[in-house]
Design a protein around this motif. Structure first.
Motif, PDB file in Angstrom:
ATOM      1  N   LEU A  89      75.782  76.793  36.426  1.00  0.00           N
ATOM      2  CA  LEU A  89      76.718  76.471  37.769  1.00  0.00           C
ATOM      3  C   LEU A  89      76.485  77.433  38.836  1.00  0.00           C
ATOM      4  CD1 LEU A  89      80.148  76.193  35.526  1.00  0.00           C
ATOM      5  CD2 LEU A  89      78.750  74.338  36.407  1.00  0.00           C
ATOM      6  N   GLU A  90      76.286  76.903  40.142  1.00  0.00           N
ATOM      7  CA  GLU A  90      76.442  77.719  41.177  1.00  0.00           C
ATOM      8  C   GLU A  90      77.883  77.590  41.718  1.00  0.00           C
ATOM      9  OE1 GLU A  90      73.543  76.298  43.932  1.00  0.00           O
ATOM     10  OE2 GLU A  90      72.031  77.218  42.751  1.00  0.00           O
ATOM     11  N   VAL A  91      78.504  78.781  41.671  1.00  0.00           N
ATOM     12  CA  VAL A  91      79.990  78.878  42.145  1.00  0.00           C
ATOM     13  C   VAL A  91      79.937  79.215  43.546  1.00  0.00           C
ATOM     14  CG1 VAL A  91      82.175  80.158  41.531  1.00  0.00           C
ATOM     15  CG2 VAL A  91      80.551  79.468  39.730  1.00  0.00           C
ATOM     16  N   VAL A  93      82.132  80.081  47.264  1.00  0.00           N
ATOM     17  CA  VAL A  93      83.255  80.024  47.903  1.00  0.00           C
ATOM     18  C   VAL A  93      83.056  80.159  49.387  1.00  0.00           C
ATOM     19  CG1 VAL A  93      85.220  81.879  48.405  1.00  0.00           C
ATOM     20  CG2 VAL A  93      84.418  81.826  46.015  1.00  0.00           C
ATOM     21  N   ARG A  94      83.960  79.581  50.023  1.00  0.00           N
ATOM     22  CA  ARG A  94      83.948  79.278  51.612  1.00  0.00           C
ATOM     23  C   ARG A  94      85.036  79.931  52.059  1.00  0.00           C
ATOM     24  NH1 ARG A  94      79.761  75.481  52.487  1.00  0.00           N
ATOM     25  NH2 ARG A  94      79.135  74.479  50.482  1.00  0.00           N
ATOM     26  N   ASN A  95      84.992  80.696  53.047  1.00  0.00           N
ATOM     27  CA  ASN A  95      86.033  81.153  53.750  1.00  0.00           C
ATOM     28  C   ASN A  95      85.981  80.648  55.186  1.00  0.00           C
ATOM     29  OD1 ASN A  95      87.106  83.290  52.001  1.00  0.00           O
ATOM     30  ND2 ASN A  95      85.184  84.363  52.418  1.00  0.00           N
ATOM     31  N   GLY A  99      77.277  74.917  56.666  1.00  0.00           N
ATOM     32  CA  GLY A  99      76.245  74.441  56.015  1.00  0.00           C
ATOM     33  C   GLY A  99      76.528  72.865  55.491  1.00  0.00           C
ATOM     34  N   SER A 100      76.404  73.028  53.983  1.00  0.00           N
ATOM     35  CA  SER A 100      76.498  71.429  53.656  1.00  0.00           C
ATOM     36  C   SER A 100      78.049  70.988  53.718  1.00  0.00           C
ATOM     37  CB  SER A 100      76.043  71.544  51.860  1.00  0.00           C
ATOM     38  OG  SER A 100      76.833  72.361  51.216  1.00  0.00           O
ATOM     39  N   MET A 101      79.008  71.856  53.557  1.00  0.00           N
ATOM     40  CA  MET A 101      80.167  71.319  53.941  1.00  0.00           C
ATOM     41  C   MET A 101      80.647  70.909  55.193  1.00  0.00           C
ATOM     42  SD  MET A 101      84.029  73.133  52.743  1.00  0.00           S
ATOM     43  CE  MET A 101      85.551  71.979  53.631  1.00  0.00           C
ATOM     44  N   VAL A 174      81.089  84.407  55.517  1.00  0.00           N
ATOM     45  CA  VAL A 174      81.373  82.861  55.713  1.00  0.00           C
ATOM     46  C   VAL A 174      81.488  82.183  54.397  1.00  0.00           C
ATOM     47  CG1 VAL A 174      80.391  80.787  56.780  1.00  0.00           C
ATOM     48  CG2 VAL A 174      80.293  83.084  58.153  1.00  0.00           C
ATOM     49  N   ASP A 175      80.342  82.310  53.520  1.00  0.00           N
ATOM     50  CA  ASP A 175      80.579  81.678  52.322  1.00  0.00           C
ATOM     51  C   ASP A 175      79.426  82.286  51.360  1.00  0.00           C
ATOM     52  OD1 ASP A 175      78.097  80.601  53.021  1.00  0.00           O
ATOM     53  OD2 ASP A 175      78.787  78.700  53.568  1.00  0.00           O
ATOM     54  N   PHE A 176      79.441  82.156  50.242  1.00  0.00           N
ATOM     55  CA  PHE A 176      78.421  82.916  49.173  1.00  0.00           C
ATOM     56  C   PHE A 176      78.307  81.906  47.834  1.00  0.00           C
ATOM     57  CE2 PHE A 176      81.632  84.872  46.321  1.00  0.00           C
ATOM     58  CZ  PHE A 176      82.972  84.941  47.366  1.00  0.00           C
ATOM     59  N   LYS A 177      77.334  82.208  47.133  1.00  0.00           N
ATOM     60  CA  LYS A 177      77.106  81.621  45.853  1.00  0.00           C
ATOM     61  C   LYS A 177      76.992  82.812  44.727  1.00  0.00           C
ATOM     62  CE  LYS A 177      73.203  80.943  44.402  1.00  0.00           C
ATOM     63  NZ  LYS A 177      72.396  81.741  43.340  1.00  0.00           N
ATOM     64  N   LEU A 178      77.669  82.307  43.479  1.00  0.00           N
ATOM     65  CA  LEU A 178      77.609  83.315  42.528  1.00  0.00           C
ATOM     66  C   LEU A 178      77.162  82.595  41.298  1.00  0.00           C
ATOM     67  CD1 LEU A 178      81.059  85.146  42.690  1.00  0.00           C
ATOM     68  CD2 LEU A 178      79.208  85.837  43.759  1.00  0.00           C
ATOM     69  N   CYS A 199      74.445  84.720  50.768  1.00  0.00           N
ATOM     70  CA  CYS A 199      75.646  84.608  51.355  1.00  0.00           C
ATOM     71  C   CYS A 199      75.353  84.056  52.963  1.00  0.00           C
ATOM     72  CB  CYS A 199      76.145  85.994  51.543  1.00  0.00           C
ATOM     73  SG  CYS A 199      76.627  86.824  50.005  1.00  0.00           S
ATOM     74  N   ARG A 200      76.379  83.697  53.479  1.00  0.00           N
ATOM     75  CA  ARG A 200      76.393  83.470  54.987  1.00  0.00           C
ATOM     76  C   ARG A 200      77.081  84.666  55.611  1.00  0.00           C
ATOM     77  NH1 ARG A 200      76.092  77.722  54.224  1.00  0.00           N
ATOM     78  NH2 ARG A 200      74.093  77.015  55.028  1.00  0.00           N
ATOM     79  N   LEU A 201      76.205  85.320  56.531  1.00  0.00           N
ATOM     80  CA  LEU A 201      77.109  86.722  57.042  1.00  0.00           C
ATOM     81  C   LEU A 201      76.813  86.582  58.543  1.00  0.00           C
ATOM     82  CD1 LEU A 201      75.127  88.891  54.437  1.00  0.00           C
ATOM     83  CD2 LEU A 201      77.578  88.067  54.347  1.00  0.00           C
ATOM     84  N   PHE A 215      66.054  81.574  58.327  1.00  0.00           N
ATOM     85  CA  PHE A 215      64.873  80.997  57.791  1.00  0.00           C
ATOM     86  C   PHE A 215      65.040  79.436  57.751  1.00  0.00           C
ATOM     87  CE2 PHE A 215      63.217  79.212  53.688  1.00  0.00           C
ATOM     88  CZ  PHE A 215      61.884  79.295  54.022  1.00  0.00           C
ATOM     89  N   ARG A 216      66.001  79.159  57.207  1.00  0.00           N
ATOM     90  CA  ARG A 216      66.534  77.723  57.258  1.00  0.00           C
ATOM     91  C   ARG A 216      66.311  76.932  58.328  1.00  0.00           C
ATOM     92  NH1 ARG A 216      71.263  79.535  54.306  1.00  0.00           N
ATOM     93  NH2 ARG A 216      70.974  79.448  52.129  1.00  0.00           N
ATOM     94  N   ARG A 217      66.808  77.452  59.261  1.00  0.00           N
ATOM     95  CA  ARG A 217      66.876  76.851  60.834  1.00  0.00           C
ATOM     96  C   ARG A 217      65.972  77.396  61.826  1.00  0.00           C
ATOM     97  NH1 ARG A 217      73.901  76.607  61.278  1.00  0.00           N
ATOM     98  NH2 ARG A 217      74.005  76.035  58.995  1.00  0.00           N
TER      99      ARG A 217
HETATM  100  N1  UDP Z   1      73.498  78.885  48.288  1.00  0.00           N
HETATM  101  C1  UDP Z   1      72.606  79.545  47.426  1.00  0.00           C
HETATM  102  N2  UDP Z   1      71.759  78.964  46.693  1.00  0.00           N
HETATM  103  C2  UDP Z   1      72.046  77.679  46.668  1.00  0.00           C
HETATM  104  C3  UDP Z   1      72.829  76.768  47.484  1.00  0.00           C
HETATM  105  C4  UDP Z   1      73.643  77.743  48.367  1.00  0.00           C
HETATM  106  O1  UDP Z   1      72.644  80.913  47.506  1.00  0.00           O
HETATM  107  O2  UDP Z   1      70.925  77.023  46.036  1.00  0.00           O
HETATM  108  C5  UDP Z   1      74.400  79.605  49.163  1.00  0.00           C
HETATM  109  C6  UDP Z   1      74.058  79.425  50.516  1.00  0.00           C
HETATM  110  O3  UDP Z   1      73.334  80.602  50.902  1.00  0.00           O
HETATM  111  C7  UDP Z   1      75.587  79.646  51.221  1.00  0.00           C
HETATM  112  C8  UDP Z   1      76.503  79.004  50.251  1.00  0.00           C
HETATM  113  O4  UDP Z   1      75.942  78.964  48.951  1.00  0.00           O
HETATM  114  O5  UDP Z   1      75.863  80.878  51.540  1.00  0.00           O
HETATM  115  C9  UDP Z   1      76.917  77.616  50.635  1.00  0.00           C
HETATM  116  O6  UDP Z   1      75.626  77.042  50.877  1.00  0.00           O
HETATM  117  P1  UDP Z   1      75.920  75.426  51.047  1.00  0.00           P
HETATM  118  O7  UDP Z   1      76.657  74.548  49.908  1.00  0.00           O
HETATM  119  O8  UDP Z   1      76.455  75.050  52.390  1.00  0.00           O
HETATM  120  O9  UDP Z   1      74.519  74.862  51.008  1.00  0.00           O
HETATM  121  P2  UDP Z   1      72.968  74.946  51.855  1.00  0.00           P
HETATM  122  O10 UDP Z   1      73.662  74.724  53.388  1.00  0.00           O
HETATM  123  O11 UDP Z   1      72.848  76.594  51.833  1.00  0.00           O
HETATM  124  O12 UDP Z   1      72.316  74.022  51.477  1.00  0.00           O
END
Ligand code: UDP
Length: 238
Positions: A89-91, A93-95, A99-101, A174-178, A199-201, A215-217
């Motif tokens: 699972l990718e967990v 959290v968004r403060n 991104g995707s949300m 901003v948000d992060f994945k655990l 993380c987004r910082l 990098f993504r953008r």
């Molecule tokens: N994230 C990650 N690995 C992934 C997907 C997301 O570390 O495979 C992190 C991403 O860097 C961000 C947060 O989870 O800090 C939320 O990501 P989002 O769902 O917005 O997806 P993204 O825009 O990164 O595709």
């Protein structure tokens, strides 16, 4: 402790067995991928930077009483960790919405969430890591109900600790994945990494992005951003 056999190679890290079959060495690489592996590059020194950043952050979380897989940092790119069964699972959290949300729900990037938003994704490259809820996770049979409750409890505590930590260095979390894993005795522990890759910082004063979105953008100065995060963490926590 030395690296024996490579048992797994992911996008940004390699895993090696050691002489102790309860411990693994995690090796941090410079490779970066985005958009489910479609975009690929090497970011100079990223492995060293993420190893150092993750080390400082995990040490702070351990001090705050969070159970983790972390044992010690062996050198610039290697960490010794307890071997765990990773829960797929990718967990997230968004403060602050980004991104995707922001895209999926057409919410302006930068909108502050009324309370931390807790999300789960199923770690499965073929399916593109789909967003799921707790009932889906149970139906997938990858985790038990009590484990899900523990993961959520730990995640919200980690969010509070990380918000404080980044606030101290003038950064908005901003948000992060655990990712979480299970020790042989069943204990759920925080695993993987916490770095600008995960993380987004944003700088508190300028909103400058200091994370993998550079990098993504294609925003440039990716290495500089990671260096800046490490520099600020070292000033307060080394
Ligand atoms: N994230 C990650 N690995 C992934 C997907 C997301 O570390 O495979 C992190 C991403 O860097 C961000 C947060 O989870 O800090 C939320 O990501 P989002 O769902 O917005 O997806 P993204 O825009 O990164 O595709």
């Amino acid at each position: 402790m030395t690296k024996l056999n490579m048992i797994y190679e992911g996008k940004a890290k390699q895993l090696y067995t050691t002489e102790d079959d309860t411990k693994l060495i995690i090796h941090y690489k410079d490779d970066a991928t985005a958009f489910n592996g479609v975009k690929k590059a090497s970011i100079e020194h990223k492995g060293e930077l993420n190893n150092a950043i993750t080390t400082l952050i995990f040490k702070q979380l351990i001090q705050a009483g969070i159970p983790t897989h972390y044992i010690e940092t062996l050198n610039e790119r290697d960490q010794l960790c307890h071997k765990v069964d990773i829960i797929p699972l990718e967990v997230i959290v968004r403060n602050i919405i980004a991104g995707s949300m922001a895209k999926r729900l057409a919410i302006l990037e930068g909108t502050v969430a009324p309370r931390p938003i807790y999300e789960l994704c199923y770690k499965n490259d073929d399916l593109g890591d789909p967003l799921i809820n707790e009932d889906h996770a149970l139906a997938l049979n990858v985790v038990r109900e009590d484990e899900l409750a523990e993961i959520k409890r730990l995640t919200l505590r980690i969010n509070e600790e990380l918000k404080k930590l980044f606030d101290t260095i003038n950064i908005k979390l901003v948000d992060f994945k655990l990712e979480f894993g299970k020790l042989p005795d069943g204990t759920i522990v925080l695993a993987d990494e916490i770095s600008p890759d995960t993380c987004r910082l944003w700088d508190k004063d300028t909103n400058q992005k200091l994370d993998k979105d550079r990098f993504r953008r294609d925003l440039g100065q990716v290495e500089d951003a990671y260096q800046e995060i490490l520099k600020r963490l070292k000033e307060h926590y080394a």
